[in-house]
Every structure is written in C-alpha cells, then in structure tokens.
Design an enzyme around this catalytic site. Sequence first.
Site, PDB file in Angstrom:
ATOM      1  N   TYR A  54       0.864  -1.183   0.000  1.00 37.67           N
ATOM      2  CA  TYR A  54       0.000   0.000   0.000  1.00 37.67           C
ATOM      3  C   TYR A  54       0.898   1.230   0.000  1.00 37.67           C
ATOM      4  O   TYR A  54       1.869   1.283   0.768  1.00 37.67           O
ATOM      5  CB  TYR A  54      -0.892   0.005   1.236  1.00 37.67           C
ATOM      6  CG  TYR A  54      -1.727   1.262   1.414  1.00 37.67           C
ATOM      7  CD1 TYR A  54      -1.460   2.176   2.440  1.00 37.67           C
ATOM      8  CD2 TYR A  54      -2.793   1.551   0.555  1.00 37.67           C
ATOM      9  CE1 TYR A  54      -2.220   3.321   2.604  1.00 37.67           C
ATOM     10  CE2 TYR A  54      -3.561   2.695   0.726  1.00 37.67           C
ATOM     11  CZ  TYR A  54      -3.276   3.576   1.748  1.00 37.67           C
ATOM     12  OH  TYR A  54      -4.021   4.724   1.905  1.00 37.67           O
ATOM     13  N   LYS A 113       5.407   9.565   8.167  1.00 39.22           N
ATOM     14  CA  LYS A 113       5.329   8.999   9.514  1.00 39.22           C
ATOM     15  C   LYS A 113       6.419   9.535  10.454  1.00 39.22           C
ATOM     16  O   LYS A 113       6.314  10.666  10.933  1.00 39.22           O
ATOM     17  CB  LYS A 113       5.318   7.465   9.430  1.00 39.22           C
ATOM     18  CG  LYS A 113       4.059   6.931   8.687  1.00 39.22           C
ATOM     19  CD  LYS A 113       4.029   5.429   8.627  1.00 39.22           C
ATOM     20  CE  LYS A 113       2.954   4.934   7.699  1.00 39.22           C
ATOM     21  NZ  LYS A 113       1.611   4.905   8.295  1.00 39.22           N
ATOM     22  N   ASP A 160       9.345   3.046  -1.386  1.00 39.67           N
ATOM     23  CA  ASP A 160       8.367   3.716  -0.523  1.00 39.67           C
ATOM     24  C   ASP A 160       8.741   3.391   0.926  1.00 39.67           C
ATOM     25  O   ASP A 160       8.401   2.330   1.442  1.00 39.67           O
ATOM     26  CB  ASP A 160       6.946   3.250  -0.856  1.00 39.67           C
ATOM     27  CG  ASP A 160       5.937   3.884   0.075  1.00 39.67           C
ATOM     28  OD1 ASP A 160       4.737   3.597  -0.066  1.00 39.67           O
ATOM     29  OD2 ASP A 160       6.345   4.652   0.970  1.00 39.67           O
TER      30      ASP A 160
HETATM   31  P1  KE4 Z   1      -0.459   8.519   4.442  1.00 34.70           P
HETATM   32  O1  KE4 Z   1      -1.062   9.222   3.234  1.00 34.70           O
HETATM   33  O2  KE4 Z   1      -1.478   7.689   5.199  1.00 34.70           O
HETATM   34  O3  KE4 Z   1       0.343   9.483   5.340  1.00 34.70           O
HETATM   35  O4  KE4 Z   1       0.664   7.498   3.905  1.00 34.70           O
HETATM   36  C1  KE4 Z   1       0.290   6.526   2.965  1.00 34.70           C
HETATM   37  C2  KE4 Z   1       1.291   5.379   3.027  1.00 34.70           C
HETATM   38  C3  KE4 Z   1       2.262   5.300   2.035  1.00 34.70           C
HETATM   39  N1  KE4 Z   1       3.181   4.317   2.043  1.00 34.70           N
HETATM   40  C4  KE4 Z   1       3.195   3.381   3.023  1.00 34.70           C
HETATM   41  C5  KE4 Z   1       4.236   2.304   2.988  1.00 34.70           C
HETATM   42  C6  KE4 Z   1       2.234   3.424   4.072  1.00 34.70           C
HETATM   43  O5  KE4 Z   1       2.258   2.481   5.047  1.00 34.70           O
HETATM   44  C7  KE4 Z   1       1.257   4.441   4.079  1.00 34.70           C
HETATM   45  C8  KE4 Z   1       0.177   4.527   5.139  1.00 34.70           C
HETATM   46  N2  KE4 Z   1       0.111   3.442   6.058  1.00 34.70           N
HETATM   47  C9  KE4 Z   1      -1.171   3.182   6.685  1.00 34.70           C
HETATM   48  C10 KE4 Z   1      -0.992   2.058   7.698  1.00 34.70           C
HETATM   49  N3  KE4 Z   1      -0.814   0.821   7.098  1.00 34.70           N
HETATM   50  C11 KE4 Z   1      -1.746   4.410   7.335  1.00 34.70           C
HETATM   51  C12 KE4 Z   1      -2.939   4.141   8.226  1.00 34.70           C
HETATM   52  C13 KE4 Z   1      -4.198   4.657   7.611  1.00 34.70           C
HETATM   53  O6  KE4 Z   1      -4.390   4.492   6.384  1.00 34.70           O
HETATM   54  O7  KE4 Z   1      -5.012   5.202   8.385  1.00 34.70           O
END
Ligand code: KE4
Length: 426
Positions: free
Chosen positions: A143, A266, A238
């Site tokens: 993801y 993060k 990523d």
């Molecule tokens: P954000 O747009 O949520 O800040 O980041 C997206 C993203 C991009 N790349 C990786 C590897 C990620 O894990 C994420 C976001 N991770 C999720 C948890 N698995 C965020 C939690 C959520 O969607 O509320």
Amino acid sequence: MVSRNQQLFERAQVFIPGGVNSPVRAFRSVGGTPRFFVAGHGARVSDADNRSYLDYVGSWGPLILGHAHPEVVAAVRDAAAKGLSFGAPTESEVEMAELLCELVPSLEMVRLVSSGTEATMSAIRLARGYTGRDVLIKFEGCYHGHSDSLLVKAGSGLLTFGNPSSGGVPDDLARHTLVLDYNDTAGLEAAFAEHGGRIAAVIVEPVAGNMNLVAPRPAFLQAMRELCSDHGAVLIFDEVMTGFRVGVGGAQGLYGIAPDLTTLGKVIGGGMPVGAFGGRREIMSRVAPLGPVYQAGTLSGNPVAVAAGLATLKLIQRTGFYEDLTRRTRQLVDGLVGAASRHGVPFSAQSIGGMFGLYFHPACPRTFAEVMQADKDAFNRFFHALLDAGHYFAPSAFEAGFVSSAHSEADIASTITAAETVFSAW
Ligand code: KE4
C-alpha cells in the site's frame, strides 16, 4: 451501560463516513467499537472510557519516541508560538532537507509534502515526467497511499495490466499499472522482458508492512535495482513506513540498495503531518519550479510540523537508539512466539528494527498468498482479548505493529504475560 466509546462512535457516524477519518480505524476488520483516544504519554494511551492501553500502533508508525515526548511537544509549542504557517520558505525546512539528505544515503534533493500519499503520488508523477513513460509496477499487498494510480488490483493474468481496486478510479488510468507478486523475482524479470521500454517506475515497500510484515528476499530487491537500471526505469522505495523505523538509514541502508527516488512520512513528522519525496538530483531537478513536473502544497514544510519532525530525528540519532529499539521489539516477538508454542497455538512472529508482524500461521509469510493463509479469525480473537487486557495492537490482521523507545522491558513483559494467559485458554 453504553460506553463512552460507543456513544462517540454513534455520534461520529452521523457526520463522518464510517465515523472515522481513515477506514482502518473503524475496526471493521476486527469487529467491535473503535476506541476514541483522549491522551497519550510514552508507551500508553487512554480512551474515552478512561481505559489505559500499552500502544503497539503508535499512530501507525510515526510515534517512534512514544506519545507526547517532552522535547517534541516543546519544539511544537515553541514553533507554534511564532506562527502556525507562512506559505513561504523557512529556515527549518532547509534544516530538515539537509538532515534528510545526510541521513538517507540516496537522497541528493528532497521536497517536503504533508502525507505519505502526497509523497508517493508526486514521486510517480515525477518518474513518469522524467522517463516520458506511463507504465507503473507495484506489488499486490503493498500500500502506497490512496492516489488513483495506486488503487489498482492485479489484472486477470500476472502480466496483464490492472483494474481499479477502488470506486472512482478510471479504467484508462488503472490500465497503466501492472500489479505483480511481492518477492517473485521471476515475475518481475518477465514483466521487464515484456514491457521494459515502457516502464516508468517500480514502486515497492522494501519491507512490506501493509499486508502484515513481509520481509523482502534479498535477491528480489537486488534484481529490481538491476532491472530498473538496465531498462531506464525509476526505482522508488516507498519508505513512508520503513524510513527511520527499521534503522536510521531505512530499509535502503539495511539492505545496501540505492533507489532512484525515496518516499518518506510517519517518523519524519513525529506525529505531525510531514511527508517527503527525494532522490537523485538529475531526477529531482525536473520538479517545478526547476522543471516541468508540477507539484505543490499550501502546508508543505509547515514550520510546526517540521519542528516535530526535526526534534524526533535529532532524538533517534542517539547512540544505541536502534540497537535498543530492535532488542525491545525482538523481546516482544520472541516472548509471544514462546508463549504460543507453550500452549500449542499455531503462531509465528518476526521483527525488523522497530516494526513487527504477528501471524496465526506456523511460519512467517514471504508472499501475499501465504499471508492470506493465516487465520484471520484467530487474530481477531487475540486482538480483542489483548485489547480487553489493556494492550492495543493494530485493528487488522494485515498490518504491521510498532514498538517505541518509550516501551520498557517491563511493558513488553506485561504484554507477553497477557498473551500467555490468552494462549493458555485458547
Ligand atoms: P499517508 O497518506 O497515510 O500518510 O501514507 C500513505 C502510506 C504510504 N506508504 C506506506 C508504505 C504506508 O504504510 C502508508 C500509510 N500506512 C497506513 C498504515 N498501514 C496508514 C494508516 C491509515 O491508512 O489510516
């Protein structure tokens, strides 16, 4: 008696889709009522029913120092007192860019944004603009945020282009994304053999954390690097989750592989909204206003958010920080594996740096298909039993978990004891 969490969840669903501002928070994968948190300090959070939990989610990774670290809160308070946002350059953004390029081996230039989604969306647009190509390769189970080109599921055959995995994503866009199997080096080689000259980029979680934790086979990442170089495709790591989580140099430092672009998020915001994309100067020089690839953001590099990130990045450079974090996380997974095996529960677990995966499956999965073989119902039972005992894990069998430097050995030991009690009655 209806709990305060239940009352708040009912109220939230009136005006917020699903009652949450991000789907995974709704507990739909595990069932039950989401906990509405009120405060967090160190390794603990407390909810609207005044219940306290040891927190192994840490806001999905950012809180590597635990909640409300005094030095991070002070940095935010000091920055906020000077103004919340300017929409103009500030010295703190320069300091952040210099620090990221110092700590992440492959970064020569970097642009700050406000989320991981913005970082990956921008990196993909940049790779397409730099190469003049359209095809994007991603891997099932990984993801990368919710931009359209990434909400795509595998086509009918391994080498057929993708279909939308979300409403609202045009077929015309999804068909430029090829979805392959994680850790399948042969599949990647075949895709390059078939489409090589059309591939703009490969985007990968160098340690997968969004299908639960799945470790890369070293040959997989190495082959990816070589294939991208041979075919002129951009390799995007990523590291939104793995950056400063698996080690100070991220997964690229751990495995010794230099991507062309890296996305971050993060931890670099320390709990505040900060993302970033960066990499080779030759590629980053194509970003507006230097080059033709447009990218922008009202709150990009926001001084209050950057203050939290800088304070966090300074503290994790302490000598021994990652050795301690890795040891503490290993203590958790080894303790859980030991407790499960003593009671004959089919269970495995692993950790890399400060992130971990728990699986109700005899061995740690290496592919998406193996992850899907794990017992999701067993995980959900474990999740709720531990939650009731005051230990908060990610509310999904398909998420990695996180330990912070605020988790003490005694905290970890108490979680292992709680799990042993659950496994003894399994
Ligand atoms: P954000 O747009 O949520 O800040 O980041 C997206 C993203 C991009 N790349 C990786 C590897 C990620 O894990 C994420 C976001 N991770 C999720 C948890 N698995 C965020 C939690 C959520 O969607 O509320």
